[in-house]
Design a protein around this motif. Sequence first.
Motif, PDB file in Angstrom:
ATOM      1  N   ILE A  13       0.874  -1.175   0.000  1.00 39.59           N
ATOM      2  CA  ILE A  13       0.000   0.000   0.000  1.00 39.59           C
ATOM      3  C   ILE A  13       0.909   1.222   0.000  1.00 39.59           C
ATOM      4  N   LYS A  14       0.773   2.051  -1.001  1.00 34.59           N
ATOM      5  CA  LYS A  14       1.628   3.237  -1.145  1.00 34.59           C
ATOM      6  C   LYS A  14       1.036   4.384  -0.319  1.00 34.59           C
ATOM      7  N   LYS A  15       1.579   4.569   0.885  1.00 33.66           N
ATOM      8  CA  LYS A  15       1.040   5.555   1.823  1.00 33.66           C
ATOM      9  C   LYS A  15       1.062   6.975   1.269  1.00 33.66           C
ATOM     10  N   ASP A  16       2.028   7.270   0.405  1.00 31.36           N
ATOM     11  CA  ASP A  16       2.128   8.620  -0.156  1.00 31.36           C
ATOM     12  C   ASP A  16       1.050   8.901  -1.202  1.00 31.36           C
ATOM     13  N   PHE A  17       0.285   7.905  -1.588  1.00 28.87           N
ATOM     14  CA  PHE A  17      -0.722   8.072  -2.631  1.00 28.87           C
ATOM     15  C   PHE A  17      -2.151   8.067  -2.086  1.00 28.87           C
ATOM     16  N   PHE A  18      -2.325   8.193  -0.770  1.00 29.11           N
ATOM     17  CA  PHE A  18      -3.670   8.303  -0.202  1.00 29.11           C
ATOM     18  C   PHE A  18      -4.234   9.676  -0.531  1.00 29.11           C
ATOM     19  N   LYS A  19      -5.473   9.695  -0.998  1.00 25.37           N
ATOM     20  CA  LYS A  19      -6.128  10.957  -1.336  1.00 25.37           C
ATOM     21  C   LYS A  19      -7.594  10.867  -0.957  1.00 25.37           C
ATOM     22  N   GLY A  29     -15.137   9.725   0.130  1.00 23.96           N
ATOM     23  CA  GLY A  29     -14.370   8.501   0.025  1.00 23.96           C
ATOM     24  C   GLY A  29     -12.884   8.785   0.004  1.00 23.96           C
ATOM     25  N   PHE A  30     -12.135   7.788  -0.444  1.00 20.12           N
ATOM     26  CA  PHE A  30     -10.683   7.915  -0.500  1.00 20.12           C
ATOM     27  C   PHE A  30     -10.150   6.944  -1.542  1.00 20.12           C
ATOM     28  N   SER A  31      -8.904   7.171  -1.925  1.00 20.33           N
ATOM     29  CA  SER A  31      -8.238   6.268  -2.867  1.00 20.33           C
ATOM     30  C   SER A  31      -6.790   6.100  -2.445  1.00 20.33           C
ATOM     31  N   PHE A  32      -6.201   4.988  -2.896  1.00 21.06           N
ATOM     32  CA  PHE A  32      -4.788   4.737  -2.639  1.00 21.06           C
ATOM     33  C   PHE A  32      -4.256   3.805  -3.709  1.00 21.06           C
ATOM     34  N   ASP A  33      -2.952   3.825  -3.890  1.00 22.91           N
ATOM     35  CA  ASP A  33      -2.300   2.979  -4.880  1.00 22.91           C
ATOM     36  C   ASP A  33      -1.688   1.762  -4.201  1.00 22.91           C
ATOM     37  N   VAL A  34      -1.669   0.654  -4.931  1.00 21.75           N
ATOM     38  CA  VAL A  34      -1.073  -0.584  -4.436  1.00 21.75           C
ATOM     39  C   VAL A  34      -0.169  -1.181  -5.503  1.00 21.75           C
ATOM     40  N   GLN A  35       0.818  -1.906  -5.032  1.00 19.35           N
ATOM     41  CA  GLN A  35       1.747  -2.599  -5.924  1.00 19.35           C
ATOM     42  C   GLN A  35       1.677  -4.089  -5.611  1.00 19.35           C
ATOM     43  N   LEU A  36       1.637  -4.887  -6.640  1.00 15.50           N
ATOM     44  CA  LEU A  36       1.597  -6.333  -6.481  1.00 15.50           C
ATOM     45  C   LEU A  36       2.895  -6.817  -5.835  1.00 15.50           C
ATOM     46  N   ALA A  37       2.780  -7.749  -4.914  1.00 15.56           N
ATOM     47  CA  ALA A  37       3.960  -8.247  -4.195  1.00 15.56           C
ATOM     48  C   ALA A  37       4.405  -9.599  -4.726  1.00 15.56           C
ATOM     49  N   GLN A  88       4.140  -6.563 -11.781  1.00 15.58           N
ATOM     50  CA  GLN A  88       4.646  -6.155 -10.463  1.00 15.58           C
ATOM     51  C   GLN A  88       5.071  -4.696 -10.453  1.00 15.58           C
ATOM     52  N   VAL A  89       5.423  -4.133 -11.580  1.00 11.17           N
ATOM     53  CA  VAL A  89       5.871  -2.736 -11.604  1.00 11.17           C
ATOM     54  C   VAL A  89       4.723  -1.747 -11.789  1.00 11.17           C
ATOM     55  N   ASP A  90       3.523  -2.221 -12.118  1.00 11.34           N
ATOM     56  CA  ASP A  90       2.375  -1.338 -12.322  1.00 11.34           C
ATOM     57  C   ASP A  90       1.659  -1.073 -11.010  1.00 11.34           C
ATOM     58  N   LEU A  91       1.351   0.195 -10.761  1.00 12.09           N
ATOM     59  CA  LEU A  91       0.540   0.539  -9.598  1.00 12.09           C
ATOM     60  C   LEU A  91      -0.930   0.456  -9.978  1.00 12.09           C
ATOM     61  N   ALA A  92      -1.722  -0.148  -9.128  1.00 16.32           N
ATOM     62  CA  ALA A  92      -3.173  -0.165  -9.287  1.00 16.32           C
ATOM     63  C   ALA A  92      -3.751   0.830  -8.285  1.00 16.32           C
ATOM     64  N   LYS A  93      -4.914   1.345  -8.599  1.00 20.18           N
ATOM     65  CA  LYS A  93      -5.579   2.301  -7.704  1.00 20.18           C
ATOM     66  C   LYS A  93      -6.843   1.657  -7.143  1.00 20.18           C
ATOM     67  N   GLU A 109      -6.465  -1.629   5.931  1.00 25.34           N
ATOM     68  CA  GLU A 109      -6.020  -2.977   5.605  1.00 25.34           C
ATOM     69  C   GLU A 109      -6.561  -3.365   4.242  1.00 25.34           C
ATOM     70  N   LEU A 110      -5.690  -3.898   3.429  1.00 19.67           N
ATOM     71  CA  LEU A 110      -6.070  -4.460   2.140  1.00 19.67           C
ATOM     72  C   LEU A 110      -5.860  -5.964   2.220  1.00 19.67           C
ATOM     73  N   LYS A 111      -6.937  -6.717   2.074  1.00 25.47           N
ATOM     74  CA  LYS A 111      -6.818  -8.167   1.964  1.00 25.47           C
ATOM     75  C   LYS A 111      -6.859  -8.482   0.481  1.00 25.47           C
ATOM     76  N   LEU A 112      -5.771  -9.034  -0.018  1.00 26.05           N
ATOM     77  CA  LEU A 112      -5.633  -9.324  -1.443  1.00 26.05           C
ATOM     78  C   LEU A 112      -5.049 -10.717  -1.590  1.00 26.05           C
ATOM     79  N   MET A 113      -5.882 -11.643  -2.033  1.00 20.43           N
ATOM     80  CA  MET A 113      -5.459 -13.027  -2.224  1.00 20.43           C
ATOM     81  C   MET A 113      -5.542 -13.362  -3.711  1.00 20.43           C
ATOM     82  N   LEU A 114      -4.442 -13.908  -4.223  1.00 18.12           N
ATOM     83  CA  LEU A 114      -4.380 -14.302  -5.623  1.00 18.12           C
ATOM     84  C   LEU A 114      -4.201 -15.809  -5.727  1.00 18.12           C
TER      85      LEU A 114
END
Length: 143
Positions: A13-19, A29-37, A88-93, A109-114
């Motif tokens: 979770i990219k903390k600097d991208f919370f808006k 509402g709010f938005s944030f960016d995430v990067q695949l791990a 993995q290098v692409d940020l999702a919102k 908290e983001l629960k993300l199961m692949l």
Amino acid sequence: MFAMRMKLNEQIIKKDFFKGLYINGSRNGFSFDVQLAYYRGHYLSDIDLIEVYVDGEKMPDEAVTFELRGKELPLYKLKYAVTEFWSQVDLAKIRVLKAGGLTGEHEIELKLMLRIPYMQIGPEHHFMPLDSGEKVSVLLEGE
């Protein structure tokens, strides 16, 4: 449940991208960016679970959308996105509709199961689950 965990980047979770998210000039509402791990990337159709929690409260699925490279999808449509590849290098919102939005300090908290479709485990051909979630504390300023 067992799940593989690979945290390849410092922040999922990219903390600097919370808006804050504004609709007709009001915070809603709010938005944030995430990067695949995971180093190989994944098709969006391989996402088995995506949930957002604020201070332990689950946000309704219908209030959450997932955007990748300008394509925004409600969560229920991710299983049909068989041609959309998340590298993995692409940020999702992640966007979350929430009346009044958020201000102050909150635990997100983001629960993300692949599902890793090429890693079969067990005699019944279950696929390896990958935990790509994270929990962070953020401070959102009033705007």
